[in-house]
Design a protein around this motif. Structure first.
Motif, PDB file in Angstrom:
ATOM      1  N   PHE A  30       0.926  -1.134  -0.033  1.00 54.10           N
ATOM      2  CA  PHE A  30       0.027   0.047   0.046  1.00 54.10           C
ATOM      3  C   PHE A  30       0.925   1.249  -0.096  1.00 54.10           C
ATOM      4  O   PHE A  30       0.363   2.142  -0.834  1.00 54.10           O
ATOM      5  CB  PHE A  30      -0.909   0.115   1.280  1.00 54.10           C
ATOM      6  CG  PHE A  30      -1.591   1.533   1.639  1.00 54.10           C
ATOM      7  CD1 PHE A  30      -2.614   2.022   0.778  1.00 54.10           C
ATOM      8  CD2 PHE A  30      -0.890   1.967   2.500  1.00 54.10           C
ATOM      9  CE1 PHE A  30      -2.973   3.134   1.069  1.00 54.10           C
ATOM     10  CE2 PHE A  30      -1.296   3.350   3.019  1.00 54.10           C
ATOM     11  CZ  PHE A  30      -2.416   3.736   2.220  1.00 54.10           C
ATOM     12  N   ALA A  31       1.870   1.262   0.733  1.00 53.77           N
ATOM     13  CA  ALA A  31       2.693   2.556   1.089  1.00 53.77           C
ATOM     14  C   ALA A  31       3.343   2.478  -0.389  1.00 53.77           C
ATOM     15  O   ALA A  31       3.603   3.981  -0.921  1.00 53.77           O
ATOM     16  CB  ALA A  31       3.662   2.204   2.138  1.00 53.77           C
ATOM     17  N   ILE A  32       4.262   1.626  -1.051  1.00 56.64           N
ATOM     18  CA  ILE A  32       4.916   1.693  -2.224  1.00 56.64           C
ATOM     19  C   ILE A  32       3.870   2.506  -3.323  1.00 56.64           C
ATOM     20  O   ILE A  32       4.309   3.512  -4.067  1.00 56.64           O
ATOM     21  CB  ILE A  32       5.338   0.646  -2.650  1.00 56.64           C
ATOM     22  CG1 ILE A  32       6.422   0.135  -1.990  1.00 56.64           C
ATOM     23  CG2 ILE A  32       6.001   0.617  -4.374  1.00 56.64           C
ATOM     24  CD1 ILE A  32       7.118  -1.102  -2.157  1.00 56.64           C
ATOM     25  N   THR A  33       2.668   1.907  -3.703  1.00 56.95           N
ATOM     26  CA  THR A  33       1.573   2.360  -4.328  1.00 56.95           C
ATOM     27  C   THR A  33       1.290   4.018  -4.300  1.00 56.95           C
ATOM     28  O   THR A  33       1.238   4.782  -5.088  1.00 56.95           O
ATOM     29  CB  THR A  33       0.326   1.493  -4.222  1.00 56.95           C
ATOM     30  OG1 THR A  33       0.619   0.175  -4.671  1.00 56.95           O
ATOM     31  CG2 THR A  33      -0.681   2.049  -5.415  1.00 56.95           C
ATOM     32  N   ALA A  34       1.101   4.134  -2.911  1.00 51.37           N
ATOM     33  CA  ALA A  34       0.678   5.451  -2.408  1.00 51.37           C
ATOM     34  C   ALA A  34       1.880   6.497  -2.680  1.00 51.37           C
ATOM     35  O   ALA A  34       1.570   7.568  -3.144  1.00 51.37           O
ATOM     36  CB  ALA A  34       0.137   5.566  -1.032  1.00 51.37           C
ATOM     37  N   GLN A  35       3.034   6.050  -2.450  1.00 51.70           N
ATOM     38  CA  GLN A  35       4.335   6.929  -2.667  1.00 51.70           C
ATOM     39  C   GLN A  35       4.227   7.353  -4.100  1.00 51.70           C
ATOM     40  O   GLN A  35       4.673   8.454  -4.514  1.00 51.70           O
ATOM     41  CB  GLN A  35       5.543   6.371  -2.069  1.00 51.70           C
ATOM     42  CG  GLN A  35       5.423   6.384  -0.535  1.00 51.70           C
ATOM     43  CD  GLN A  35       6.706   5.539  -0.086  1.00 51.70           C
ATOM     44  OE1 GLN A  35       7.827   5.836  -0.415  1.00 51.70           O
ATOM     45  NE2 GLN A  35       6.591   4.666   0.730  1.00 51.70           N
ATOM     46  N   ARG A  36       4.127   6.295  -4.977  1.00 52.18           N
ATOM     47  CA  ARG A  36       4.311   6.515  -6.450  1.00 52.18           C
ATOM     48  C   ARG A  36       3.129   7.522  -7.010  1.00 52.18           C
ATOM     49  O   ARG A  36       3.445   8.407  -7.645  1.00 52.18           O
ATOM     50  CB  ARG A  36       4.170   5.085  -7.005  1.00 52.18           C
ATOM     51  CG  ARG A  36       4.553   5.443  -8.673  1.00 52.18           C
ATOM     52  CD  ARG A  36       4.525   3.941  -9.428  1.00 52.18           C
ATOM     53  NE  ARG A  36       3.345   3.007  -9.098  1.00 52.18           N
ATOM     54  CZ  ARG A  36       3.484   1.767  -8.370  1.00 52.18           C
ATOM     55  NH1 ARG A  36       4.740   1.717  -7.910  1.00 52.18           N
ATOM     56  NH2 ARG A  36       2.543   1.328  -8.257  1.00 52.18           N
ATOM     57  N   ASP A  37       1.974   7.240  -6.502  1.00 49.24           N
ATOM     58  CA  ASP A  37       0.905   8.100  -6.960  1.00 49.24           C
ATOM     59  C   ASP A  37       1.225   9.702  -6.541  1.00 49.24           C
ATOM     60  O   ASP A  37       1.181  10.618  -6.938  1.00 49.24           O
ATOM     61  CB  ASP A  37      -0.368   7.942  -6.104  1.00 49.24           C
ATOM     62  CG  ASP A  37      -0.862   6.358  -6.841  1.00 49.24           C
ATOM     63  OD1 ASP A  37      -0.346   6.070  -8.092  1.00 49.24           O
ATOM     64  OD2 ASP A  37      -1.680   5.792  -6.417  1.00 49.24           O
ATOM     65  N   VAL A  38       1.881   9.703  -5.095  1.00 47.82           N
ATOM     66  CA  VAL A  38       1.898  11.185  -4.781  1.00 47.82           C
ATOM     67  C   VAL A  38       3.139  11.758  -5.381  1.00 47.82           C
ATOM     68  O   VAL A  38       3.011  13.112  -5.542  1.00 47.82           O
ATOM     69  CB  VAL A  38       2.247  11.087  -3.153  1.00 47.82           C
ATOM     70  CG1 VAL A  38       2.685  12.390  -2.652  1.00 47.82           C
ATOM     71  CG2 VAL A  38       0.928  10.596  -2.329  1.00 47.82           C
ATOM     72  N   GLN A  39       4.243  10.955  -5.885  1.00 46.93           N
ATOM     73  CA  GLN A  39       5.266  11.481  -6.501  1.00 46.93           C
ATOM     74  C   GLN A  39       4.653  11.989  -7.807  1.00 46.93           C
ATOM     75  O   GLN A  39       5.227  13.135  -8.235  1.00 46.93           O
ATOM     76  CB  GLN A  39       6.295  10.417  -6.666  1.00 46.93           C
ATOM     77  CG  GLN A  39       7.361  10.180  -5.689  1.00 46.93           C
ATOM     78  CD  GLN A  39       8.488   9.337  -6.077  1.00 46.93           C
ATOM     79  OE1 GLN A  39       8.412   8.784  -6.997  1.00 46.93           O
ATOM     80  NE2 GLN A  39       9.617   9.339  -5.004  1.00 46.93           N
ATOM     81  N   ASN A  40       3.846  11.334  -8.533  1.00 43.46           N
ATOM     82  CA  ASN A  40       3.261  11.731  -9.939  1.00 43.46           C
ATOM     83  C   ASN A  40       2.646  13.143  -9.831  1.00 43.46           C
ATOM     84  O   ASN A  40       2.677  14.056 -10.427  1.00 43.46           O
ATOM     85  CB  ASN A  40       2.643  10.724 -10.634  1.00 43.46           C
ATOM     86  CG  ASN A  40       3.264   9.445 -10.762  1.00 43.46           C
ATOM     87  OD1 ASN A  40       4.624   9.565 -11.118  1.00 43.46           O
ATOM     88  ND2 ASN A  40       2.573   8.141 -10.858  1.00 43.46           N
ATOM     89  N   ALA A  41       1.960  13.018  -8.586  1.00 41.58           N
ATOM     90  CA  ALA A  41       1.244  14.356  -8.130  1.00 41.58           C
ATOM     91  C   ALA A  41       2.068  15.402  -7.957  1.00 41.58           C
ATOM     92  O   ALA A  41       1.812  16.922  -8.213  1.00 41.58           O
ATOM     93  CB  ALA A  41       0.228  14.418  -7.056  1.00 41.58           C
ATOM     94  N   MET A  42       3.159  15.309  -7.192  1.00 43.56           N
ATOM     95  CA  MET A  42       4.082  16.484  -6.932  1.00 43.56           C
ATOM     96  C   MET A  42       4.675  16.982  -8.176  1.00 43.56           C
ATOM     97  O   MET A  42       4.973  18.082  -8.272  1.00 43.56           O
ATOM     98  CB  MET A  42       5.155  15.907  -5.823  1.00 43.56           C
ATOM     99  CG  MET A  42       4.961  15.734  -4.495  1.00 43.56           C
ATOM    100  SD  MET A  42       6.022  15.466  -3.354  1.00 43.56           S
ATOM    101  CE  MET A  42       6.744  14.105  -3.767  1.00 43.56           C
TER     102      MET A  42
END
Length: 294
Positions: A30-42
């Motif tokens: 869950f954390a890895i997927t969420a981090q990737r999504d947040v990086q794209n949004a950043m």
């Protein structure tokens, strides 16, 4: 049923799910997927900030906090250090929470120092910086955490050995047989100050910078919005601290709940065993992290 028993039972069930039934892997995924999504949004927020879009800076910093939060949710070494130290050492909750906050911010500062030292002194890019963080600093950090676990374990053994072999008569703070206190009072624990312990806790966490902070700082440097990246890295540290501070209070709650189950005369011996257990757990888990990272 006493509340300490309920708390200890709940923690035991959580630990069983976490380690025996794949809970750690589920959380990590869950954390890895969420981090990737947040990086794209950043990255999108950074492009908006560069273009002068209104609200882009607030969006970026909000995403930085979110990234720090989801990064800390996954199994990580910061929670391992804070939890192990808090469970094995009778440090007050507020002081341990302060250490958790300081360590998270120090980790962000490590990322800032690594990025700008690498850029100006060595001309490195993102791949080289990430490689150093993952291939060199991560194993080093895990090895240092293992040393913290060994330090706690040996300290617990040392505290256990002189635990008095005679019976402690009465429940007063001072033993009627030897005239010594068998454990610190709450007031004494509140006044304990060990800069060595604080530096060890903060240093083992701060050695390895957050990959997300590296990503942010490199992009903001390339876009010539350095100040936004540095502030964002610190905000990311606050997001991480929101979890590690909770771990600090949980560790202290576990420790004090365990102590409520024993008589005052057994506090010193119980604390020694808790320290041994916490140190051994940290040592084993850190060893696994080292093996995975090399």
């Amino acid at each position: 049923m006493r509340w300490p028993v309920v708390i200890l039972g709940a923690l035991g069930a959580l630990a069983l799910w976490f380690w025996a039934f794949g809970g750690a892997d589920q959380i990590a995924g869950f954390a890895i997927t969420a981090q990737r999504d947040v990086q794209n949004a950043m990255a999108a927020a950074l492009r908006g900030l560069r273009a002068g879009e209104p609200g882009a800076l607030a969006t970026l910093w909000g995403l930085c906090f979110a990234y720090g939060f989801v990064h800390a949710v996954g199994p990580g070494h910061g929670k391992l250090v804070i939890g192990g130290y808090g469970a094995g050492t009778r440090v007050p909750a507020r002081r341990l929470a302060g250490l958790a906050l300081g360590a998270s911010l120090a980790q962000s500062l490590t990322a800032v120092l690594l990025v700008y030292a690498a850029v100006f002194l060595f001309g490195w890019g993102r791949a080289q910086m990430t490689g150093v963080a993952d291939d060199v600093l991560a194993p080093l950090s895990y090895a240092l955490i293992g040393m913290v676990g060994l330090w706690l374990l040996l300290r617990g053994v040392r505290h256990l050995r002189p635990a008095h072999d005679h019976t402690h008569h009465g429940d007063s703070e001072v033993c009627s047989s030897c005239g010594h206190a068998h454990g610190p009072t709450l007031k004494q624990a509140e006044t304990v100050r060990s800069w060595r312990d604080a530096l060890i806790v903060i240093g083992t966490i701060a050695v390895r910078p957050c990959t997300g902070a590296l990503f942010l700082l490199i992009l903001t440097w390339r876009l010539d919005i350095v100040w936004a990246g540095i502030a964002g890295a610190l905000i990311m540290g606050l997001g991480t601290a929101s979890i590690t501070v909770l771990v600090a209070f949980a560790a202290v709650g576990f420790r004090e709940s365990a102590l409520q189950l024993v008589s005052h005369s057994a506090v010193a011996r119980t604390l020694a065993w808790v320290e041994i257990l916490a140190g051994g757990t940290v040592l084993i888990l850190a060893s696994q992290l080292v093996l995975r990272s090399i």
